[in-house]
Design an enzyme around this catalytic site. Structure first.
Site, PDB file in Angstrom:
ATOM      1  N   SER A 153       3.039 -35.751  87.426  1.00 47.42           N
ATOM      2  CA  SER A 153       3.335 -37.085  86.927  1.00 47.42           C
ATOM      3  C   SER A 153       4.199 -37.000  85.663  1.00 47.42           C
ATOM      4  O   SER A 153       5.308 -36.493  85.699  1.00 47.42           O
ATOM      5  CB  SER A 153       2.029 -37.860  86.689  1.00 47.42           C
ATOM      6  OG  SER A 153       2.264 -39.231  86.483  1.00 47.42           O
ATOM      7  N   ASP A 230       0.266 -42.728  97.254  1.00 47.79           N
ATOM      8  CA  ASP A 230       0.231 -42.814  95.791  1.00 47.79           C
ATOM      9  C   ASP A 230       0.671 -44.221  95.361  1.00 47.79           C
ATOM     10  O   ASP A 230       1.816 -44.620  95.583  1.00 47.79           O
ATOM     11  CB  ASP A 230       1.180 -41.756  95.227  1.00 47.79           C
ATOM     12  CG  ASP A 230       1.140 -41.636  93.714  1.00 47.79           C
ATOM     13  OD1 ASP A 230       0.903 -42.662  93.044  1.00 47.79           O
ATOM     14  OD2 ASP A 230       1.372 -40.527  93.214  1.00 47.79           O
ATOM     15  N   HIS A 265      -2.429 -40.073  93.894  1.00 44.91           N
ATOM     16  CA  HIS A 265      -1.922 -39.498  92.637  1.00 44.91           C
ATOM     17  C   HIS A 265      -2.952 -38.602  91.952  1.00 44.91           C
ATOM     18  O   HIS A 265      -2.698 -38.112  90.856  1.00 44.91           O
ATOM     19  CB  HIS A 265      -1.549 -40.664  91.705  1.00 44.91           C
ATOM     20  CG  HIS A 265      -0.573 -40.325  90.613  1.00 44.91           C
ATOM     21  ND1 HIS A 265       0.755 -40.068  90.848  1.00 44.91           N
ATOM     22  CD2 HIS A 265      -0.731 -40.230  89.262  1.00 44.91           C
ATOM     23  CE1 HIS A 265       1.372 -39.821  89.703  1.00 44.91           C
ATOM     24  NE2 HIS A 265       0.500 -39.914  88.730  1.00 44.91           N
TER      25      HIS A 265
END
Length: 287
Positions: A153, A230, A265
């Site tokens: 991320s 995600d 995620h």
């Protein structure tokens, strides 16, 4: 600056060291975790290093405890390093007001805007100070000439940008669900405006999609995984397609982007594919 060992934990035949040191880059104490695989403890050879950069809100503990990188790194004889995501205790007004800016959200840039510029210097910390300190303290165990980088991320953004800015410093790069075009997504725009100011041209120097357009370092040696389930990907926070397109248009070779059906995620996603990312790094660390 010397490290203080806060804990030593047996893990997959190696040792996990929870360390702290006083950073000259951030002006604060910084926590970092270091996994030494069994090969490093044998005393026969130095081992290569894979640096993992964490995402928003995370500390060195999150991936250490939930990413399951150590099992694969122990088998391959690779040391792992987990830095923190920002300075802690800088005592800047507002630094803990939101989860996506300030504490836990340093975005791996050197802030140029007050009041952040004094302490929020995570690019220098991660790319220069921390590795220099680790190789000074653990030079008999770690091979400073063989280093790769990965991240998740915000940390995937950090891994990609540091790799692209420093050809030759890292043997390879990989990323899980990276913020691949931060100057075009809400997370990145908020962080860049706060740390760097309103000049969007300055933002481009910290944006992987912009940086890859001028890549001259040969084969990119890059692996990216993104989960199609995600919610942040669906919301346009990650924009990996923009990075793919920029690399393709620039004629850059050596980029593999995999869209993993249904994965989100979370660390369930990362732990599933952590072995692939360790193997990706190993391919180049042992070349």
């Amino acid at each position: 600056m010397a490290f203080e060992t806060k804990a030593t934990i047996a893990n997959f035949g190696g040792k996990l060291l929870k360390l702290q040191h006083q950073s000259t880059s951030t002006g604060t104490p910084m926590d970092v975790n270091l996994f030494l695989p069994p090969a490093a403890l044998s005393g026969n050879t130095k081992v290569p290093v894979l640096i993992y950069l964490s995402g928003l809100t995370c500390t060195p503990q999150n991936c250490t405890e939930k990413g399951f990188f150590q099992a694969h790194a122990a088998r391959r004889g690779i040391a792992l390093v987990w830095p923190d995501t920002s300075p802690r205790g800088a005592n800047i007004a507002g630094e803990t007001d939101s989860w996506d800016f300030g504490a836990g959200a340093g975005f791996y840039v050197d802030a140029t805007r007050e009041p952040w510029s004094k302490h929020y210097r995570m690019e220098t910390y991660v790319s220069e100070e921390l590795p220099e300190a680790l190789f000074a303290a653990f030079g008999s165990l770690l091979d400073g000439d063989r280093v790769s980088i990965t991240g998740h991320s915000m940390g995937g953004h950090g891994a990609l940008t540091l790799y692209l800015k420093n050809p030759g410093k890292y043997r390879s790069v990989s990323a899980f669900a990276p913020i691949a075009n931060p100057s075009r997504c809400p997370w990145g725009q908020k962080a860049f405006a706060g740390y760097l100011g309103a000049d969007e041209e300055a933002w481009k120097r910290h944006d992987a999609t912009e940086l890859v357009k001028s890549w001259k370092g040969g084969d990119l040696k890059a692996l990216i995984d993104v989960g199609t389930g995600d919610n942040f990907y669906k919301a346009g926070q990650l924009l990996p397609e923009n990075f793919e397109k920029a690399a393709q248009e620039a004629g850059v070779q050596g980029l593999e982007v995999r869209y993993q059906p249904d994965y989100d995620h979370s660390y369930f996603f990362m732990s599933t594919f952590s072995g692939d990312h360790v193997e990706h790094a190993a391919k180049y660390l042992f070349a």
